[in-house]
Scaffold this active site. Structure first.
Site, PDB file in Angstrom:
ATOM      1  N   GLU A 174       0.828  -1.212   0.000  1.00 18.71           N
ATOM      2  CA  GLU A 174       0.000   0.000   0.000  1.00 18.71           C
ATOM      3  C   GLU A 174       0.862   1.262   0.000  1.00 18.71           C
ATOM      4  O   GLU A 174       0.768   2.117   0.896  1.00 18.71           O
ATOM      5  CB  GLU A 174      -0.935   0.001   1.222  1.00 18.71           C
ATOM      6  CG  GLU A 174      -1.885  -1.168   1.217  1.00 18.71           C
ATOM      7  CD  GLU A 174      -2.951  -1.137   2.312  1.00 18.71           C
ATOM      8  OE1 GLU A 174      -4.022  -1.707   2.102  1.00 18.71           O
ATOM      9  OE2 GLU A 174      -2.717  -0.544   3.365  1.00 18.71           O
ATOM     10  N   GLU A 366      -5.439  -8.188  -1.242  1.00 21.35           N
ATOM     11  CA  GLU A 366      -6.109  -8.056   0.059  1.00 21.35           C
ATOM     12  C   GLU A 366      -7.567  -7.722  -0.185  1.00 21.35           C
ATOM     13  O   GLU A 366      -7.878  -6.849  -1.010  1.00 21.35           O
ATOM     14  CB  GLU A 366      -5.511  -6.921   0.905  1.00 21.35           C
ATOM     15  CG  GLU A 366      -4.183  -7.231   1.514  1.00 21.35           C
ATOM     16  CD  GLU A 366      -3.714  -6.142   2.474  1.00 21.35           C
ATOM     17  OE1 GLU A 366      -4.562  -5.487   3.124  1.00 21.35           O
ATOM     18  OE2 GLU A 366      -2.497  -5.946   2.563  1.00 21.35           O
TER      19      GLU A 366
HETATM   20  C1  BG6 Z   1      -4.352  -3.066   4.919  1.00 27.38           C
HETATM   21  C2  BG6 Z   1      -3.000  -3.544   5.363  1.00 27.38           C
HETATM   22  O1  BG6 Z   1      -4.381  -1.698   5.073  1.00 27.38           O
HETATM   23  O2  BG6 Z   1      -5.476  -3.500   5.569  1.00 27.38           O
HETATM   24  C3  BG6 Z   1      -3.013  -4.724   6.328  1.00 27.38           C
HETATM   25  O3  BG6 Z   1      -2.170  -3.833   4.273  1.00 27.38           O
HETATM   26  C4  BG6 Z   1      -4.177  -4.571   7.274  1.00 27.38           C
HETATM   27  O4  BG6 Z   1      -1.773  -4.768   6.975  1.00 27.38           O
HETATM   28  C5  BG6 Z   1      -5.454  -4.605   6.446  1.00 27.38           C
HETATM   29  O5  BG6 Z   1      -4.206  -5.483   8.304  1.00 27.38           O
HETATM   30  C6  BG6 Z   1      -6.714  -4.544   7.281  1.00 27.38           C
HETATM   31  O6  BG6 Z   1      -6.649  -3.433   8.110  1.00 27.38           O
HETATM   32  P1  BG6 Z   1      -6.861  -3.531   9.678  1.00 27.38           P
HETATM   33  O7  BG6 Z   1      -6.516  -2.208  10.181  1.00 27.38           O
HETATM   34  O8  BG6 Z   1      -8.291  -3.897   9.848  1.00 27.38           O
HETATM   35  O9  BG6 Z   1      -5.939  -4.612  10.148  1.00 27.38           O
END
Ligand code: BG6
Length: 473
Positions: A174, A366
């Site tokens: 990201e 993701e």
């Molecule tokens: C993304 C990141 O922003 O979202 C991850 O690359 C992160 O590292 C994921 O865990 C989900 O976000 P969060 O804050 O719910 O863990």
């Protein structure tokens, strides 16, 4: 010819995790500290001087010692690919050494052995929010040009050691998040409120050059290696049809597009240069930097997608919750328990936009739903979670991926976020769970660390086994 209704034969189904959120063993076998070790509350609380026991990431879900059991569970779901990051400070504990830490390298050899045993393709993030703390304290992280050299040495070490076993690489997780989280994302020690835009954009430039430079190194080590950038994707919709709102949404998208434009097209876009001019920022960009950016563009584009947002220049702003960034609330969408807008169609929009814009293969690395899960006793007496809400979320998003593929978009694969429950990046909680596998660990650090299959575990196994045919439109 009819429109294809399924996924390509070689579609890479899997899941994703990041070292600092699941490995634990924060000081084992010579590992140095990373920025995460002093962020016990993620981005929502203050940093500490040194690691403190309330920092759940120090133990994570102890993948460092349980990787065999965990990878066996991923294999049981039929994973074709597993995305994970390498902790920079396991390999170079301070970040500026000339020789790597052999014990750190050996750990990832063992992980790769295990993945190979099950025929799971690794997808490695080189830097996922875990800059060595020493680089932060001594150099102010990516604000300093010398970081490029440290990153090149680290990446070369990885390509030379693992290049025969790892084909797919991502440079920075990201990368655009540095705009909002300079410490976690860019290792920049200067407090956000004191950091000048001049320094922030210079740091961004250093990261972009470093990303291009290690793409060059990867291709030198082996032309087989495929290197991608990784972007936090959020489609921004105009809150109203007023052209001023349409322009505000476009500007918000461009803040993120810049990063892909440079990675794919090899130069800064005109709209970005104008923004710098308007802000009075003059970047130190050398001729060598320009050549590196132009000559070493990425092989594919990867991104995270959780939510969309709105922008407005005309209405009262009601700030939306969101993944490290956000605009204003979209009144047509429901939100997760953490206030992130749920918008499966936004994923089709992003896939089409990125494909139309860049024409590079896309990898969704993701996606998922962070939710509070309740452990119950399953029909066979084993603990489980009835996470139909997660199944619905993922089903609906994957249906949109299928639509995008039918639209002609080339998609390499899909790795859902946090396939095994792990510590949240933004809030550092365990209770914000994304996984198919429940981990018995609580926000106060108690729990046995036992793993249990949730209902979504079997659901995802069926999706993979049927190559998406079991999805419900
Ligand atoms: C993304 C990141 O922003 O979202 C991850 O690359 C992160 O590292 C994921 O865990 C989900 O976000 P969060 O804050 O719910 O863990």
């Amino acid at each position: 010819m009819t429109t294809p209704t399924t996924f390509p034969d070689n579609f890479l189904w899997g899941g994703a995790l990041a070292a600092n959120q699941y490995e634990g063993a924060y000081d084992a076998d010579g590992k140095g500290l990373s920025v995460q070790d002093v962020m016990p509350q993620g981005i929502v609380g203050p940093r500490t001087e040194a690691p403190t026991p309330d920092n759940l990431k120090l133990v994570g879900i102890d993948f460092y010692h349980r990787y065999k059991e965990d990878i066996a569970l991923l294999a049981e779901m039929g994973f074709k690919v597993f995305r994970f990051s390498i902790a920079w400070s396991r390999i170079f504990p301070n970040g500026d050494e000339t020789e790597p830490n052999e014990a750190g390298l050996a750990f990832y050899d063992r992980v790769l052995d295990e993945l190979e045993k099950y025929g799971i393709e690794p997808l490695v993030t080189i830097s996922h929010y875990e800059t060595p703390l020493h680089l932060t304290k001594t150099y102010n992280g990516w604000a300093d040009r010398r970081m490029i050299g440290f990153f090149e040495r680290y990446a070369r070490t990885l390509f030379e050691r693992y290049g025969k076993r790892v084909k797919y690489w991502l440079t920075f997780n990201e990368i655009n998040s540095v705009l909002h989280e300079p410490f976690m994302s860019g290792g920049i020690n200067t407090p956000k409120e004191e950091l000048s835009e001049q320094d922030l954009y210079q740091a961004i430039h250093h990261e972009l050059v470093a990303s291009a430079s290690v793409t060059r190194i990867a291709h030198e080590v082996s032309p087989e290696l495929q290197v991608g950038c990784m972007i936090l994707a959020i489609p921004f919709y105009p809150l109203t049809p007023d052209p001023r709102d349409v322009w505000a949404a476009k500007q918000a998208e461009r803040d993120n597009y810049t990063f892909g434009d440079v990675h794919v097209r090899g130069a800064y876009p005109g709209y970005f240069l104008r923004k710098l001019r308007d802000k009075g920022i003059e970047l130190d960009i050398t001729e060598a930097d320009r050549r590196t950016l132009a000559e070493h563009t990425v092989d594919f584009v990867s991104f995270s997608y959780y939510m969309s947002s709105c922008e407005t220049a005309t209405q009262q702003r009601e700030a939306s919750g969101g993944n490290l960034m956000g605009g204003v609330v979209n009144p047509t969408l429901e939100v997760s328990q953490w206030g992130w807008a749920i918008d499966p169609r936004g994923l089709r929009t992003i896939l089409n936009d990125y494909w139309d814009r860049w024409g590079k293969p896309l990898f969704i690395v993701e996606n998922g739903l962070g939710a509070r899960d309740e452990l119950v006793t399953g029909p066979d007496g084993t603990p489980t979670v009835a996470d139909d809400y997660r199944i619905d979320y993922m089903n609906d998003h994957l249906v949109q991926v299928r639509e995008a593929i039918a639209d002609g978009v080339q998609v390499i694969g899909y790795t859902s976020w946090g396939c095994i429950d792990c510590v949240s990046a933004s809030t550092a909680q365990m209770s914000k769970r994304y996984g198919f596998i429940y981990v018995d660990r609580n926000d106060d650090g108690t729990g046995t660390l036992e793993r249990y299959r949730k209902q979504s575990f079997g659901w995802y196994r069926d999706v993979i086994a049927s190559n998406g045919a079991s999805l419900k439109a």
